[in-house]
Design an enzyme around this catalytic site. Structure first.
Site, PDB file in Angstrom:
ATOM      1  N   PHE A   1      -5.783   8.246  11.203  1.00  9.28           N
ATOM      2  CA  PHE A   1      -5.449   8.032   9.850  1.00  9.28           C
ATOM      3  C   PHE A   1      -5.806   6.426  10.024  1.00  9.28           C
ATOM      4  CE2 PHE A   1      -3.171   5.324   6.921  1.00  9.28           C
ATOM      5  CZ  PHE A   1      -3.321   5.964   5.767  1.00  9.28           C
TER       6      PHE A   1
ATOM      7  N   ASP B   1       4.799  -6.983  -0.562  1.00  5.76           N
ATOM      8  CA  ASP B   1       4.670  -5.661  -0.379  1.00  5.76           C
ATOM      9  C   ASP B   1       5.696  -4.947  -1.116  1.00  5.76           C
ATOM     10  OD1 ASP B   1       3.931  -3.440   0.842  1.00  5.76           O
ATOM     11  OD2 ASP B   1       4.727  -3.741   2.740  1.00  5.76           O
TER      12      ASP B   1
ATOM     13  N   ARG C   1       6.539   9.201  -3.295  1.00  7.02           N
ATOM     14  CA  ARG C   1       5.309   9.060  -2.434  1.00  7.02           C
ATOM     15  C   ARG C   1       4.713  10.586  -2.205  1.00  7.02           C
ATOM     16  NH1 ARG C   1       5.298   4.155   0.682  1.00  7.02           N
ATOM     17  NH2 ARG C   1       4.296   5.176   2.349  1.00  7.02           N
TER      18      ARG C   1
ATOM     19  N   THR D   1       0.877  -2.246  -3.740  1.00  7.83           N
ATOM     20  CA  THR D   1       1.192  -0.953  -3.308  1.00  7.83           C
ATOM     21  C   THR D   1      -0.113   0.005  -3.216  1.00  7.83           C
ATOM     22  OG1 THR D   1       2.620   1.056  -3.526  1.00  7.83           O
ATOM     23  CG2 THR D   1       1.766  -0.103  -5.308  1.00  7.83           C
ATOM     24  N   GLY D   2      -0.036   0.916  -1.909  1.00 10.18           N
ATOM     25  CA  GLY D   2      -1.192   2.018  -1.985  1.00 10.18           C
ATOM     26  C   GLY D   2      -0.734   3.185  -2.673  1.00 10.18           C
ATOM     27  N   ASP D   3       0.404   3.095  -3.530  1.00 12.12           N
ATOM     28  CA  ASP D   3       0.706   4.489  -4.133  1.00 12.12           C
ATOM     29  C   ASP D   3      -0.029   4.838  -5.156  1.00 12.12           C
ATOM     30  OD1 ASP D   3       3.053   4.768  -2.517  1.00 12.12           O
ATOM     31  OD2 ASP D   3       4.094   3.547  -3.743  1.00 12.12           O
TER      32      ASP D   3
ATOM     33  N   THR E   1       6.512  -1.269   0.305  1.00 11.91           N
ATOM     34  CA  THR E   1       7.429  -0.695   1.424  1.00 11.91           C
ATOM     35  C   THR E   1       8.034  -1.472   2.182  1.00 11.91           C
ATOM     36  OG1 THR E   1       5.654   1.188   0.968  1.00 11.91           O
ATOM     37  CG2 THR E   1       7.259   1.277   2.916  1.00 11.91           C
TER      38      THR E   1
END
Length: 646
Positions: A469, A324, A526, A606-608, A326
């Site tokens: 969310f 991961d 981010r 990553t979700g970036d 973060t």
């Protein structure tokens, strides 16, 4: 429950508080756990069965059987049976020792003490004797005994703080909140003993971040979700006491549902070597791991520990590391760095002549002395944003108003003006702290209101709805009513999601903001987009009724809520975007460089945004300038990704 073969399958769970007789009809599991594999009777047959799954052991057994037949072999069976028995015995002793330690650990956990409300009085019971439907009391720094519905706590409005490191590895505190109707029970033993609400909820499952249920009490029904649950394995923190109702116990808890059965593990070396020498090597290897000074972490006084001798040699055969980003590569400490408001970017530092300068330790941050409630640790270097705030720029004010309202942060104020924010996400903490310093100070919240100091003036907003969310929605919204009676929806989320939901009149502003987002992402920041929408009173009243019905539905609740959220989060007005920095952890770049030299491939999830991910990739040496071509997986479905990887 329904019968499937010889096994009962639970379709939904029904629990009545303080009613063991009713709950025992369903034969729910008690709170005893068992992670050990063997007992005195089953040890020998199960262990021998596992050992003879090894090809070498099975081969020597077959050879031994052949040697017992004189016409087939002239060799003595004694030459085969001695080494075979020796290997089997040593392995069995090792397995028995490992399992004994698991048994001791189980006993220690099962015999922990818990305070259970029985006949109107708190009585000490062992964890293994706790039952579904019991009301139990937890005190600060205690482990949660089972999966509980939070009923009341010592904190205002039924709040409770838990550490979930045992479940998800995250050390930041999570906030849980009881229903207002049960938080009124407080610590009144009589009222708690008389509480007879019925909970109908999902059956046991392993989803740590999801719970769906409904409380029926006094002819009313109330929606239950994960924010009202305390899961086994959590630790109660910063909360003097709380009371909870046991929903899942023992093997039905989400922690145990995720643990699975203890498996017989075999390494790739096992497939080649099955000798006594291997076990001697493994034993010595485990001690070398424990003694390795370079694997000692000074800050926490923690050394490496080989918990099993079975898989040690696999460490030398690793080809891929999946990580991961973060909190693993980065520090998970978020800092508000830049932003874009109404088409103007803020965050860079300038000298007296208006020339852009690099920010260093010597660069003077903005002076926030105009704000008595500012966080002294917060630093920002663009004075023009402070000036815009002081001059009353409506877009800037609305931007920070959104940040002070659209979140799930909890505020503690132990001394006048000394605010401490408890955020479930470091991103939220950073954004609320930024709003605080720029004059929009989140002070407190109740289940119905949010109080904000706007440029030193206290303003109380009525909280009408929170649109949560999640990883599918990739956005969060709140609906509030201001003191003038105006209803407004505030939303923040990923640019790809919110841009699709903007009003057509935002097209020009969206193009400028999109350019700023690309710049921010290129710096490894981010990003989130912020937007709002004014709501008509009559429309909202009808929507709120449908929302309440959907939130208490027993079937397809998530789908119904998702459709309602999608309906109301349309034609939004764009405010701007935020950019938050999450610095790399110390030593990450060197570690990844060394792994690369060892020909180990590192994959990072990553979700970036793509630009942010690539910037981080270069920063930590996953990507280098020597790479001629960078392969980007851009599929949106499992099939697309699988096809591209091929």
């Amino acid at each position: 429950m329904k019968l499937c073969g010889d096994k009962l399958i639970e379709e939904e769970r029904r629990v009545i508080a303080n009613n063991r007789e009713y709950n025992e009809k369903f034969q729910y599991a008690n709170n005893r756990i068992k992670t050990s594999k063997y007992n005195v009777i089953t040890f020998l047959p199960i262990n021998l069965f596992e050992q003879f799954q090894r090809v070498a052991n099975a081969y020597f057994l077959f050879l031994l059987l052949l040697q017992l037949i004189p016409h087939i072999s002239s060799l003595s069976w004694f030459t085969t049976i001695v080494p075979l028995v020796l290997v089997l015995t040593i392995t069995a002793v090792k397995d028995a020792t490992d399992d004994f330690f698991r048994y001791k650990s189980d006993n220690q956990v099962n015999n922990r003490s818990s305070q259970v409300l029985i006949d109107g009085k708190l009585q000490n019971e062992k964890w293994m004797n706790v039952r579904v439907g019991d009301v139990i009391k937890l005190e600060n720094n205690q482990f949660v005994a089972a999966d509980l519905l939070l009923l009341s706590s010592s904190e205002p409005h039924g709040l409770g703080y838990v550490e979930t490191a045992e479940l998800d590895g995250e050390t930041n505190l999570k906030v849980r909140q009881a229903l207002p109707v049960t938080s009124e029970l407080g610590a009144d033993m009589c009222r708690l003993a008389e509480f007879n609400g019925e909970i109908i909820c999902e059956p046991p499952n392993n989803k740590l971040d999801k719970f769906t249920g409904t409380l029926f009490w006094n002819d009313k029904k109330y929606s239950l979700d994960n924010e009202k649950m305390l899961l086994r394995g959590c630790v109660l923190r910063n909360t003097e006491w709380c009371f909870g109702l046991v929903i899942f116990a023992g093997p039905d808890t989400k922690l145990m549902q995720n643990s699975g059965r203890t498996k017989f593990k075999r390494t790739s070396i096992d497939r080649l070597m099955n000798t006594l020498v291997l076990w001697v090597i493994r034993l010595g290897h485990s001690y070398f791991i424990n003694w390795d000074r370079r694997m000692y972490y000074i800050k926490k006084n923690t050394s490496a520990e080989a918990r099993t001798t079975t898989l040690n040699e696999e460490l030398g055969q690793i080809e891929y590391i999946f990580s991961d980003k973060t909190g693993t590569l980065t520090q998970n400490i978020m800092i508000f760095n830049k932003c874009s408001i109404n088409g103007k970017a803020y965050g860079d530092a300038y000298d007296e002549l208006g020339h852009k300068i690099e920010i260093s330790e010597k660069t003077l941050p903005v002076d926030f002395s105009f704000n008595a409630l500012a966080d002294p640790k917060f630093k920002f270097y663009d004075a023009s944003l402070v000036e815009a705030t002081k001059l009353g720029d409506s877009s800037v004010h609305e931007f920070f108003r959104l940040l002070s309202l659209c979140h799930t942060v909890m505020s503690e104020e132990k001394n006048e003006g000394e605010l401490v924010y408890q955020a479930q996400s470091p991103d939220e903490g950073a954004l609320v702290t930024a709003a605080r310093n720029f004059g929009f100070v989140f002070r407190s919240r109740t289940p119905e209101t949010i109080t904000v100091n706007e440029m030193s003036q206290p303003v109380v907003y009525q909280l009408l709805a929170i649109l949560d969310f999640n990883n599918v929605r990739k956005r969060m919204s709140v609906i509030v009513r201001n003191p003038e009676g105006q209803i407004r929806l505030y939303s923040k989320g990923a640019d790809t999601i919110l841009f699709e939901r903007l009003h057509p009149s935002n097209e020009d502003l969206m193009c400028v903001t999109s350019d700023h987002l690309s710049e921010f992402a290129g710096e490894g920041l981010r990003t989130l987009v912020l937007a709002y929408k004014d709501l008509d009173e009559a429309y909202f009243n009808k929507w709120q009724i449908r929302h309440h019905n959907a939130s208490t539905a027993l079937e397809n609740r998530d789908e119904q809520l998702s459709a309602l959220y999608e309906e109301i989060e349309q034609d939004l007005m764009l405010l701007g975007a935020t950019a938050v920095e999450d610095k790399l952890q110390e030593g990450v770049s060197d570690t990844i460089a060394n792994l690369t030299l060892a020909n180990i491939k590192v994959w990072v999830l990553t979700g970036d945004k793509q630009e942010t991910a690539m910037n981080i990739g270069y920063s930590c040496n996953i990507l280098t300038d020597d790479m001629n071509e960078i392969f980007i997986v851009s599929g949106y479905t499992v099939l697309e990704v699988r096809e591209q990887l091929r």
